[in-house]
Design a protein around this motif. Structure first.
Motif, PDB file in Angstrom:
ATOM      1  N   ALA A  81       0.820  -1.212   0.000  1.00  0.00           N
ATOM      2  CA  ALA A  81       0.000   0.000   0.000  1.00  0.00           C
ATOM      3  C   ALA A  81       0.851   1.257   0.000  1.00  0.00           C
ATOM      4  N   SER A  82       2.165   1.088   0.064  1.00  0.00           N
ATOM      5  CA  SER A  82       3.067   2.239   0.139  1.00  0.00           C
ATOM      6  C   SER A  82       3.967   2.319  -1.076  1.00  0.00           C
ATOM      7  N   GLY A  83       4.240   3.533  -1.492  1.00  0.00           N
ATOM      8  CA  GLY A  83       5.148   3.744  -2.610  1.00  0.00           C
ATOM      9  C   GLY A  83       6.576   3.349  -2.292  1.00  0.00           C
ATOM     10  N   SER A  84       6.896   3.211  -1.009  1.00  0.00           N
ATOM     11  CA  SER A  84       8.249   2.812  -0.628  1.00  0.00           C
ATOM     12  C   SER A  84       8.495   1.327  -0.867  1.00  0.00           C
ATOM     13  N   PHE A  85       7.420   0.565  -1.133  1.00  0.00           N
ATOM     14  CA  PHE A  85       7.559  -0.849  -1.454  1.00  0.00           C
ATOM     15  C   PHE A  85       8.028  -0.955  -2.897  1.00  0.00           C
ATOM     16  N   ARG A  86       9.197  -1.558  -3.099  1.00  0.00           N
ATOM     17  CA  ARG A  86       9.785  -1.616  -4.433  1.00  0.00           C
ATOM     18  C   ARG A  86       9.336  -2.869  -5.172  1.00  0.00           C
ATOM     19  N   ALA A  87       8.917  -2.700  -6.408  1.00  0.00           N
ATOM     20  CA  ALA A  87       8.457  -3.819  -7.229  1.00  0.00           C
ATOM     21  C   ALA A  87       8.589  -3.443  -8.700  1.00  0.00           C
ATOM     22  N   GLY A  89       6.217  -3.844 -10.762  1.00  0.00           N
ATOM     23  CA  GLY A  89       4.923  -3.291 -11.119  1.00  0.00           C
ATOM     24  C   GLY A  89       3.819  -4.177 -10.596  1.00  0.00           C
ATOM     25  N   MET A  90       2.656  -4.076 -11.211  1.00  0.00           N
ATOM     26  CA  MET A  90       1.479  -4.797 -10.737  1.00  0.00           C
ATOM     27  C   MET A  90       0.643  -5.274 -11.913  1.00  0.00           C
ATOM     28  N   ILE A  91       0.060  -6.470 -11.742  1.00  0.00           N
ATOM     29  CA  ILE A  91      -0.850  -7.038 -12.732  1.00  0.00           C
ATOM     30  C   ILE A  91      -2.151  -7.399 -12.026  1.00  0.00           C
ATOM     31  N   VAL A  92      -3.268  -6.976 -12.586  1.00  0.00           N
ATOM     32  CA  VAL A  92      -4.579  -7.361 -12.062  1.00  0.00           C
ATOM     33  C   VAL A  92      -5.213  -8.302 -13.072  1.00  0.00           C
ATOM     34  N   ALA A  93      -5.348  -9.569 -12.674  1.00  0.00           N
ATOM     35  CA  ALA A  93      -5.792 -10.607 -13.605  1.00  0.00           C
ATOM     36  C   ALA A  93      -6.792 -11.543 -12.926  1.00  0.00           C
ATOM     37  N   PRO A  94      -8.054 -11.445 -13.284  1.00  0.00           N
ATOM     38  CA  PRO A  94      -8.662 -10.484 -14.202  1.00  0.00           C
ATOM     39  C   PRO A  94      -9.006  -9.190 -13.468  1.00  0.00           C
ATOM     40  N   CYS A  95      -9.373  -8.186 -14.236  1.00  0.00           N
ATOM     41  CA  CYS A  95      -9.748  -6.888 -13.671  1.00  0.00           C
ATOM     42  C   CYS A  95     -11.221  -6.620 -13.966  1.00  0.00           C
ATOM     43  N   LYS A 121       1.237   6.043  -9.265  1.00  0.00           N
ATOM     44  CA  LYS A 121       1.895   7.275  -8.796  1.00  0.00           C
ATOM     45  C   LYS A 121       3.413   7.140  -8.764  1.00  0.00           C
ATOM     46  N   GLU A 122       3.891   5.906  -8.631  1.00  0.00           N
ATOM     47  CA  GLU A 122       5.331   5.673  -8.647  1.00  0.00           C
ATOM     48  C   GLU A 122       5.861   5.444 -10.060  1.00  0.00           C
ATOM     49  N   ARG A 123       4.965   5.570 -11.048  1.00  0.00           N
ATOM     50  CA  ARG A 123       5.322   5.427 -12.472  1.00  0.00           C
ATOM     51  C   ARG A 123       5.872   4.040 -12.787  1.00  0.00           C
ATOM     52  N   ARG A 124       5.248   3.035 -12.186  1.00  0.00           N
ATOM     53  CA  ARG A 124       5.609   1.659 -12.482  1.00  0.00           C
ATOM     54  C   ARG A 124       4.543   1.052 -13.381  1.00  0.00           C
ATOM     55  N   PRO A 125       4.875  -0.002 -14.120  1.00  0.00           N
ATOM     56  CA  PRO A 125       3.875  -0.609 -15.005  1.00  0.00           C
ATOM     57  C   PRO A 125       2.692  -1.188 -14.222  1.00  0.00           C
TER      58      PRO A 125
END
Length: 213
Positions: A81-87, A89-95, A121-125
């Motif tokens: 839930a925080s932008g400080s968590f590095r990843a 990106g994120m995939i929502v399957a299904p959305c 907001k962190e400009r990640r995919p």
């Protein structure tokens, strides 16, 4: 532009499963990411549990066992839930269209949509496998809004040039193309102009005894 922090040694991807039809996409995605040694952080909405019961024989414990970490959909204090968590990106399957609407309008009523908002907001995919048909004007406008914010709308449509013979092959091809967006090659996407490959050994997506344990 803020300097990007280095990613953890093991790549991470946040996986969301919402209540749209196509629960198998989320499950198979977790399987593929585990094969690629990608750390997964899973969040499943309450509506997705209903879809799981209608469409599959899975139990929630089966799905959780496939993820590196599982977060409750109401746990707004989770790391994702925080932008400080590095990843990566994120995939929502299904959305679902509800989830799409919340992402498009910045309404974070669950951890899934909060994590998606953070990803943007962190400009990640952020890739949303939007699952609905026909589409209303509201659906289309929400897709446009997410796209304008940098998200990627990737409806799970089959590629018939791959000549799929099973539903599993359709699912694998779609997810292979989705993982391409993160620079990950799952080996499941038949690429245009390439010779046909032998089918993968595993095409049955029902949980095995090894996966459930």
């Amino acid at each position: 532009m803020n300097a990007r922090l280095p990613l953890p040694a093991r790549p991470r991807i946040v996986v969301g499963i919402s209540g749209a039809s196509g629960f198998v996409y989320g499950v198979r995605l977790l399987e593929l990411l585990r094969e690629l040694d990608v750390e997964t952080h899973l969040v499943v909405t309450r509506s997705a549990l209903l879809t799981m019961a209608h469409e599959t024989d899975y139990k929630m414990s089966d799905v959780v066992a496939l993820a590196s970490y599982h977060h409750r959909s109401d746990d707004m204090a989770a790391g994702i839930a925080s932008g400080s968590f590095r990843a990566l990106g994120m995939i929502v399957a299904p959305c679902s269209m509800k989830t799409l609407a919340e992402v498009a309008n910045g309404t974070s009523s669950t951890l899934l949509t909060r994590a998606a908002d953070v990803t943007l907001k962190e400009r990640r995919p952020l890739v949303l496998l939007a699952r609905e048909t026909p589409l209303t004007l509201v659906h289309l406008r929400n897709m446009q809004a997410v796209t304008e914010m940098g998200g990627i709308i990737a409806p799970p449509v089959p590629a018939f040039y791959a000549r799929p013979e099973t539903l599993s092959e359709m699912v694998d091809h779609t997810l292979g193309r989705v993982l391409d967006l993160f620079g990950l090659d799952a080996g499941t996407a038949l690429r245009w102009g390439e010779a046909a490959r032998a089918p993968r050994a595993r095409v049955d997506h029902s949980p095995t005894e090894k996966e459930i344990v």
